[in-house]
Design an enzyme around this catalytic site. Sequence first.
Site, short mmCIF file in Angstrom:
data_model
loop_
_atom_site.label_atom_id
_atom_site.label_comp_id
_atom_site.label_asym_id
_atom_site.label_seq_id
_atom_site.Cartn_x
_atom_site.Cartn_y
_atom_site.Cartn_z
N ASP A 12 -6.93 -4.59 -5.09
CA ASP A 12 -7.67 -3.43 -4.59
C ASP A 12 -8.07 -3.64 -3.13
O ASP A 12 -8.25 -4.77 -2.69
CB ASP A 12 -8.91 -3.25 -5.47
CG ASP A 12 -9.49 -1.84 -5.38
OD1 ASP A 12 -8.90 -0.98 -4.69
OD2 ASP A 12 -10.53 -1.60 -6.02
N ASN A 60 -3.20 6.65 -9.58
CA ASN A 60 -2.81 6.68 -8.17
C ASN A 60 -1.96 7.89 -7.79
O ASN A 60 -1.82 8.20 -6.61
CB ASN A 60 -2.04 5.41 -7.80
CG ASN A 60 -2.97 4.22 -7.60
OD1 ASN A 60 -4.16 4.30 -7.89
ND2 ASN A 60 -2.44 3.14 -7.10
#
Length: 230
Positions: A12, A60
């Site tokens: 991340d 995403n």
Amino acid sequence: MAIPKHIAIIMDGNGRWAKAQGKKRTEGHKEGVKNVRSIAIYANSLGVKCLTLYAFSTENWKRPIEEVDYLMSLPKVFFHAYLKELMEKNIKVTMIGDINRIPDEARKIFLDAIAKTSKNTGMILNFALNYGSRDEIVKACMAFAKDYKAGLVDTLTEESFNDYLMTAGLPDIDLLIRTSGEERISNFLLYQLAYSELIFRPEAWPDFNKQSLDACLEEFEHRSRRFGGL
Ligand code: V0D
């Protein structure tokens, strides 16, 4: 040093890294790709058996189209640059996730890398792509129901349920690392993480280097010593 057999990483913070440098989000992803190589090569040199990397979640897809397009070009960039080195280092590429919902070109690139490295016997570099753990568990239940109905199995255990998951055959996950300060599992390997050590690191993925991994391994060793001493 106790080296975990299987490490999983939620990579991340590429976008945040880019913003902090006054760069575009895509430049963060580009830097993130270079770091995938660096950490994979280092983990392999330490004797890690399996490294699972969470590169793209089902969520995403909700990002801006330009960013999703850019992300989809990364497998080509990554394997074009590093497949030769992965072969030399005897690393085997695998993937988990819903491969059918991946654009053709990216899928082809991954399938090619998986095929070319399939005989390698070193570390497994396992990419979680378009992966969601609840989706995986539901699919596992459906697969079991089918086998049960066909009379192929008549029972289900914690052990045998593993065989229906996308991680079938991989060692249990000893250590999960998430970078960039968020302290959540975010639908990643929910069944498989039952007994894993969880380490949350403050640095964004492009800044997570060998020293960061060393620090995680040291923390892992401390925790397993405490656990072993009980
Ligand atoms: C680099 C995380 C999405 C940090 C984000 C190995 C590491 C960006 C994909 C992806 C990468 C591409 C196609 C697809 C599914 C997922 C990806 C790589 C690197 C190359 F079908 N992010 N991402 N692939 N990073």
